[in-house]
Enzyme design. Structure first.
Site, mmCIF file in Angstrom:
data_model
loop_
_atom_site.group_PDB
_atom_site.id
_atom_site.type_symbol
_atom_site.label_atom_id
_atom_site.label_comp_id
_atom_site.label_asym_id
_atom_site.label_seq_id
_atom_site.Cartn_x
_atom_site.Cartn_y
_atom_site.Cartn_z
ATOM 1 C CB CYS A 2 -1.074 -0.104 1.200
ATOM 2 S SG CYS A 2 -1.631 -0.942 1.522
ATOM 3 N NE ARG A 27 4.725 1.900 -1.002
ATOM 4 C CZ ARG A 27 5.159 1.032 -0.199
ATOM 5 N NH1 ARG A 27 7.062 2.094 0.069
ATOM 6 N NH2 ARG A 27 5.059 1.055 0.942
ATOM 7 C CD1 TRP A 73 0.012 -5.647 -3.660
ATOM 8 C CD2 TRP A 73 -0.094 -6.132 -1.161
ATOM 9 N NE1 TRP A 73 0.390 -6.613 -3.250
ATOM 10 C CE2 TRP A 73 0.304 -7.729 -2.549
ATOM 11 C CE3 TRP A 73 -0.281 -7.153 -0.403
ATOM 12 C CZ2 TRP A 73 1.179 -8.973 -2.172
ATOM 13 C CZ3 TRP A 73 0.342 -8.478 0.176
ATOM 14 C CH2 TRP A 73 0.522 -9.200 -0.545
ATOM 15 C CG ASN A 99 0.623 2.372 3.923
ATOM 16 O OD1 ASN A 99 -0.983 2.391 2.914
ATOM 17 N ND2 ASN A 99 1.427 3.041 3.183
ATOM 18 N N GLY A 100 -0.298 -1.214 6.284
ATOM 19 C CA GLY A 100 -0.223 -2.436 7.431
ATOM 20 C C GLY A 100 -1.438 -3.281 7.774
ATOM 21 C CD GLU A 478 18.229 -12.750 -7.205
ATOM 22 O OE1 GLU A 478 17.648 -12.792 -6.495
ATOM 23 O OE2 GLU A 478 18.151 -11.947 -8.355
ATOM 24 C CE LYS A 482 15.181 -10.701 -10.068
ATOM 25 N NZ LYS A 482 16.008 -10.045 -8.740
ATOM 26 C CD GLU A 485 11.414 -10.866 -9.042
ATOM 27 O OE1 GLU A 485 10.095 -10.489 -8.092
ATOM 28 O OE2 GLU A 485 12.494 -10.412 -8.625
ATOM 29 C CG HIS A 501 20.477 -37.597 -4.723
ATOM 30 N ND1 HIS A 501 21.134 -38.331 -4.201
ATOM 31 C CD2 HIS A 501 21.325 -36.686 -4.886
ATOM 32 C CE1 HIS A 501 22.373 -38.320 -4.444
ATOM 33 N NE2 HIS A 501 22.839 -37.156 -4.693
ATOM 34 C CE LYS A 599 12.173 -2.122 -5.360
ATOM 35 N NZ LYS A 599 13.348 -3.218 -6.766
#
Ligand code: M6R
Length: 604
Positions: A2, A27, A73, A99-100, A478, A482, A485, A501, A599
């Site tokens: 948010c 964000r 969000w 926000n939160g 990494e 990338k 996502e 295995h 973000k």
């Protein structure tokens, strides 16, 4: 996640709010809204479309000089207009953006229902607007204080009241909030970027503090709502930092900024080829380190894995890398002479912040590697090493990873110097190689056409394997993050030796497999593994710094410049970031704002 922006002043509130919200789009959000005060009532508009939906409305909206804007969000309640912010109280007197997460919202909602309040949304936030209304007796600051005293959880709040139309009240706990000072106008925001166009004079609110923002002034209050001094800082960031500067996307711009990021980050700590850190840790304390723990999330955690590789190799100190969301709840074993290193681009990641609190409580020494100055982690840490990546806007972290790896590499060399675990001659040559590594990154950037061609090959895949051993496995992790996502292609990073295995069962005719091989010592093992997967039909893209390897080991190849394997993540990640970028563009997806992601992850 948010985002909040608020405005009071001579300008047109909606214009400032919409520009601010646009800057906060990166964000991640799924709905947005604005509220202004017009002729004694709130003018509210919310939409589940992008900010452009608000722009259409604002063109026709009546003029106002005070307002709040929000990007949501979703956490509590689905994505729809009634759940979008701002939330208005029952009597339509109070407007709130939040926000939160309010953890005890059910108890508070039941309490308010018993007093006759009704609820229009499924959100936790709506209890705040009604709680403030419940306590409101003519003083918004007082009512806000009483309301947040009842609240458990995290919040950054912007609040307006119809009866006090010349002020915005703000407060926060464990969610960032800043106020910006202008001339004849003032601002609030959850992130500098939202107001950087208007001012770089800001004050960062600490947990449980309050501020009352008016057109020509602002007043700050401590957790008891007693006045505290005003501290305004000048933020060095420039508006340019948050523009695309001619690139099609932020992600592409930011990958291309890796070279300057490396130079800036290294020059912060390398003076005349000597590493200088301003740490409040004595050499004696560093010599006595028993174990190092690196704690972070996502990409930052992957930079931490690189830290494990280089610190263990140069100093022989054992390094344990933990995901912050696990570390905070596992009652970690921490001893007096341990050192914890936290890594965060944003400095606002909730799980990393909670882990720092835990380490502080236990009185264990720690260092934070942070990109955003004045962020929560920056302010809560005594020992800070900054990455100098500048603003990173794309959700996928690229240049920040490279900068984090550079800082950790410097720290490992610094520690080896103090511990005398490596000869001065070797350390000097490592510093020299690091100093020039941007040239190798530049060379890797220039091969873009090749990356596009490979991206075309994998863009329609359902799943891609990333394989490597040792440091190359950490790079693979990494690179895999990338790709998945932003392109939504499932991908999996596996230690090459582990493949037989279990995961090798998934290799079949045509499975695209990206093999990272920069560690010479392990090369023959990697080649045997490649033979095994090729025998089962895999197509191999080999990323290597070996000159002209045998063609039987690959179908496609990306040749990297020669690089010491200790530093190979800095160079090898760049082509893989670009492959992920091009796959996403070819699929027509929103590369800077992938679905469901934010973000900075400011809630746990
Ligand atoms: O701001 P932080 O570095 O603390 O963020 C940690 C992760 O959320 C972040 O690295 C995330 O994994 C990346 N956006 C992925 O590209």
């Amino acid at each position: 996640m948010c985002g909040i922006v608020g405005y009071i002043g001579d300008g047109i509130a909606n214009n400032v709010l919409l520009e601010g919200l646009k800057k906060l789009e990166y964000r991640g959000y799924d709905s947005c809204g604005i509220a202004t005060i017009v002729g004694g009532t709130f003018d509210v508009f919310k939409t589940t479309k992008r900010i452009d939906g608000l722009v259409q409305y604002a063109k026709k909206a009546p003029e106002s000089h005070i307002g709040l804007g929000h990007t949501r969000w979703a956490t509590h309640g689905g994505v729809n207009e009634k759940n979008a912010h701002p939330h208005i109280s029952n009597s339509k007197k109070i407007a709130v953006v939040h926000n939160g997460i309010i953890e005890n919202y059910i108890t508070l909602r039941e309490m308010l229902k018993s007093k006759g309040f009704t609820f229009m949304s499924d959100t936790d936030t709506e209890v705040i607007s009604n709680l403030i209304e419940y306590y409101y007796k003519g003083n918004l600051l007082e009512a806000t204080k009483k309301a947040v005293d009842m609240v458990e959880g995290s919040y950054a709040l912007g609040i307006m009241c119809i009866d006090e139309p010349n002020e915005i009240v703000v407060t926060k706990r464990n969610s960032p909030l800043i106020v910006g000072l202008g001339d004849g106008e003032n601002f609030i925001a959850s992130d500098f970027s939202a107001i950087l166009k208007y001012t770089n004079r800001i004050s960062v609110l600490e947990n449980d503090e309050f501020a009352v923002i008016e057109k020509n002034g602002m007043a700050f209050f401590d957790k008891n709502a007693e006045p505290r001094g005003n501290e305004i800082k000048i933020i060095g960031a420039k508006e340019n930092d948050v523009e695309k500067n001619g690139y099609d996307h932020f992600m592409l711009k930011e990958i291309n900024e890796s070279t300057i990021t490396i130079k800036n980050t290294l020059s912060e700590y390398l003076k005349d080829d000597k590493i200088k850190f301003d740490l409040k840790l004595t050499n004696e304390e560093l010599k006595n380190i028993n174990q190092i723990h690196i704690v972070a999330c996502g990409t930052a955690m992957h930079a931490g894995l690189n830290g494990k590789n280089i610190i263990e190799k140069l100093t022989r100190i054992p390094v344990n890398v933990e995901v912050a969301s696990e570390f905070r709840y596992k009652n970690p074993i921490l001893k007096e002479n341990d050192l914890v290193i936290f890594i965060s681009q944003s400095g606002e990641t909730a799980d990393t912040i909670a882990s720092i609190e835990l380490v502080k409580e236990k009185n264990i020494k720690f260092i934070s590697i942070v990109n955003v100055k004045e962020s929560t982690i920056d302010r809560m840490s005594e020992n800070i090493l900054y990455t100098r990546a500048g603003a990173e806007i794309a959700v996928a972290s690229t240049k920040a990873y490279v900068a984090q790896v550079c800082v950790i590499d410097l720290f490992a060399i610094y520690l080896a110097q103090i511990l005398k675990t490596v000869s001065d001659k070797v350390l000097k040559s490592l510093i020299l190689e690091l100093k020039n590594i941007h040239e190798k990154v530049q060379a890797a950037l220039e091969d873009d056409k090749k990356y596009i061609e490979y991206a075309k090959k994998i863009k329609d895949d359902k799943s891609v394997f990333f394989l490597g051993r040792g440091i190359d496995y950490y790079i693979a992790l990494e690179a895999s993050l990338k790709l998945k996502e932003i392109s939504y292609i499932h991908s999996e990073a596996t230690q090459f030796g582990e493949l037989k295995h279990g995961p090798i069962a998934l290799i079949e005719e045509g499975t695209n497999s990206i093999v990272v091989s920069t560690d010479k010592r392990l090369r023959s093992k990697v080649y045997s593994n490649i033979k095994e997967i090729k025998a089962r039909g895999a197509n191999v893209l080999l990323i290597t710094n070996e000159k002209s390897p045998q063609p039987e080991f690959y179908d496609d190849i990306i040749e990297l410049p020669e690089v010491n394997e200790l530093f190979s993540p800095i160079v090898a990640i760049v082509p893989l970031q670009l492959v992920a970028y091009h796959v996403t563009i070819l699929k027509g997806l929103d590369v800077d704002k992938p679905r469901n992601l934010a973000k900075s992850v400011t809630v746990e």
